[in-house]
Design an enzyme around this catalytic site. Structure first.
Site, short mmCIF file in Angstrom:
data_model
loop_
_atom_site.label_atom_id
_atom_site.label_comp_id
_atom_site.label_asym_id
_atom_site.label_seq_id
_atom_site.Cartn_x
_atom_site.Cartn_y
_atom_site.Cartn_z
N GLU A 166 37.46 -9.46 0.82
CA GLU A 166 37.90 -8.97 2.09
C GLU A 166 36.31 -8.59 2.62
O GLU A 166 35.39 -8.49 2.06
CB GLU A 166 38.52 -7.62 1.87
CG GLU A 166 37.84 -6.49 0.94
CD GLU A 166 38.91 -5.17 0.56
OE1 GLU A 166 39.89 -5.48 0.00
OE2 GLU A 166 38.70 -4.22 0.84
N CYS B 20 36.06 0.16 0.21
CA CYS B 20 35.86 -0.76 -0.54
C CYS B 20 37.07 -1.20 -1.51
O CYS B 20 37.47 -0.62 -2.27
CB CYS B 20 34.82 -0.56 -1.37
SG CYS B 20 33.95 -1.42 -2.52
N1 SAH Z 1 28.35 -2.26 -5.25
C1 SAH Z 1 27.42 -1.76 -4.04
C2 SAH Z 1 28.25 -2.23 -2.80
C3 SAH Z 1 29.62 -2.08 -2.58
S1 SAH Z 1 30.43 -0.73 -2.52
C4 SAH Z 1 27.25 -0.45 -4.06
O1 SAH Z 1 28.10 0.32 -5.07
O2 SAH Z 1 26.56 0.23 -3.31
C5 SAH Z 1 29.83 -0.05 -0.84
C6 SAH Z 1 29.80 1.40 -0.94
O3 SAH Z 1 30.95 2.14 -0.68
C7 SAH Z 1 28.95 2.19 -1.96
O4 SAH Z 1 27.99 2.85 -1.38
C8 SAH Z 1 30.23 2.80 -2.80
O5 SAH Z 1 29.64 3.66 -3.61
C9 SAH Z 1 30.93 3.25 -1.36
N2 SAH Z 1 32.27 3.33 -1.84
C10 SAH Z 1 33.27 2.59 -2.79
N3 SAH Z 1 34.40 3.28 -2.75
C11 SAH Z 1 34.46 4.40 -2.33
C12 SAH Z 1 35.16 5.38 -2.12
N4 SAH Z 1 36.48 5.59 -2.49
N5 SAH Z 1 34.97 6.51 -1.44
C13 SAH Z 1 33.84 6.72 -0.60
N6 SAH Z 1 32.80 5.39 -0.90
C14 SAH Z 1 33.20 4.65 -1.67
FE1 SF4 Z 2 31.03 -2.03 -7.80
FE2 SF4 Z 2 30.68 0.50 -8.01
FE3 SF4 Z 2 30.01 -1.00 -5.77
FE4 SF4 Z 2 32.64 -0.46 -6.42
S1 SF4 Z 2 30.90 1.01 -5.86
S2 SF4 Z 2 31.71 -2.42 -5.47
S3 SF4 Z 2 32.69 -0.55 -8.68
S4 SF4 Z 2 29.16 -0.94 -7.90
#
Ligand code: SAH
Ligand code: SF4
Length: 372
Positions: A120, A357
């Site tokens: 996505e 995400c």
């Molecule tokens: N893997 C990378 C980038 C993708 S996730 C990372 O973890 O940084 C992008 C951002 O969305 C990250 O900061 C992650 O911690 C945040 N994220 C993922 N799921 C989330 C949620 N349910 N609530 C708030 N932030 C979330």
């Molecule tokens: Fe992967 Fe964690 Fe980033 Fe989600 S928040 S994409 S599980 S590294």
């Protein structure tokens, strides 16, 4: 040496071996070698690159066909048709929220069918220009407990071309790209760097490095390697806790990287690149949002060129995690600000289109759109 290198990078040009060439992932140097092997002058490389990264994206309603590259000789077009695979990205769903955020569910790949996966991307339209949030992997290995992508497991890395196509698929001019969709960019290091090279090339989309944000869960060796490239991109670190215990409760990968090593790597990164680091912090009720944890965070980040982004956690799937209430979030922010750490509370964007995400993709895993 381009052949073997290209194979290890899994990007495309195999130096005349039997594989199909992933032409959208090649940089201009590699395209020149490819053209040379085809008996073509070097300037053809720039012509092909422009078609792939500038001209076709601009007329994006048209299907991609080598046949349409009308300033190339017919025999070259035939040869490209025979030797290259072209990254296919099909728009399966487009959902628009009231705040203007548009979420895209994309089917990527297709040849061979087993490589077809769902990812996505999100488009955010701001007055100062459009921002696209793209995925770097189908799924993720890191397993963060608050994250829909983390719950879904890992399917495969995306190629640099597949990352570019996510930017082109929005069919609008793009100013900023954030690598914050599905996946961990530094776990797909070579393709991610290659993507940055391609998307910033003046003969292609020509984005500025300063308009690219790479978000990582904190892979220390890769952060140190990234620092050596001295890029002008913004590095965002998903921190989510001021100490090892809190981080490990939310992010299993934190067990492999002690927070003191992570912060030391951030100092090194900021010193080498002179770029301010962003820390992402998903405020979660009763887990990481107490005033004592805010003070610990302020202490941890003291003296570091940084900025903290607080975002109330978005509840996904069956997790029992709840977002911190407004008042407590404001208290948390004010403790950081009082310690001179620039801090903002980010509003949740596009929650109604599952913009957090991995959520849209997760919602589709039961449909017939499932990866084959
Ligand atoms: N893997 C990378 C980038 C993708 S996730 C990372 O973890 O940084 C992008 C951002 O969305 C990250 O900061 C992650 O911690 C945040 N994220 C993922 N799921 C989330 C949620 N349910 N609530 C708030 N932030 C979330
Ligand atoms: Fe992967 Fe964690 Fe980033 Fe989600 S928040 S994409 S599980 S590294």
């Amino acid at each position: 040496m381009i052949g073997p290198k290209a194979i290890t990078l899994n990007c495309g040009y195999d130096g005349g071996l039997n594989l199909m060439v992933d032409i959208l992932s090649l940089n201009i140097d590699e395209l020149q070698l490819f053209m040379k092997d085809l008996g073509q002058p070097a300037y053809r490389a720039v012509q092909v690159f422009e078609w792939l990264h500038q001209r076709f994206p601009a007329v994006s309603d048209e299907a991609f066909l080598f046949e349409k590259m009308n300033n190339l000789p017919q025999n070259l077009r035939n040869e490209l048709e025979k030797q290259c695979l072209i990254t296919s990205v099909n728009l399966e769903k487009e959902l628009r929220a009231k705040d203007g955020t548009v979420k895209f569910l994309l089917a990527v790949g297709g040849e061979p069918a087993s490589s077809r996966v769902y990812i996505e991307s999100v488009l955010m339209e701001y007055t100062h220009g459009n921002t696209v949030c793209i995925s770097t992997q189908a799924g993720c290995k890191m397993g963060c407990i608050f994250c829909a992508t983390g719950h879904s497991g890992f399917l495969r890395n995306l190629s640099a071309g597949e990352m570019c196509m996510q930017v082109y698929a929005v069919k609008r001019p793009v100013r900023n790209v954030v690598l914050m969709g599905c996946g961990e960019p530094l776990d797909n290091f070579d393709a991610t760097l290659r993507f940055i090279e391609l998307i910033t090339h003046p003969k292609g989309a020509g984005l500025s490095q300063r308009h690219i944000t790479l978000s990582t869960c904190g892979l220390v060796p890769e952060i140190l390697t990234l620092a050596k490239y001295k890029m002008q991109i913004t590095l965002a670190i998903s921190l989510h806790g001021p100490d090892d215990d809190t981080r490990q409760a939310l992010m299993p990968i934190a067990k492999n990287h002690a927070i003191k090593d992570l912060i030391a790597a951030c100092h090194q990164y900021a010193n080498t690149t002179r770029r301010r680091i962003t820390f992402e912090y998903a405020l979660t009720e009763g887990v990481n949002d107490s005033p004592a944890q805010a003070r610990a965070l302020a202490n941890l980040l003291k003296g570091l060129l940084c900025h903290v982004n607080l975002i109330p956690v978005n509840q996904v799937g069956l997790t029992k995690l709840s977002p911190t209430k407004k008042h407590e979030a404001a208290t948390f922010a004010s403790i950081l600000q009082a310690a001179n750490i620039p801090t903002t509370i980010r509003r949740t964007i596009g929650a109604e289109v599952n913009a957090a995400c991995g959520q849209l993709r997760a919602a589709n895993t039961d449909s017939k759109l499932k990866p084959v």
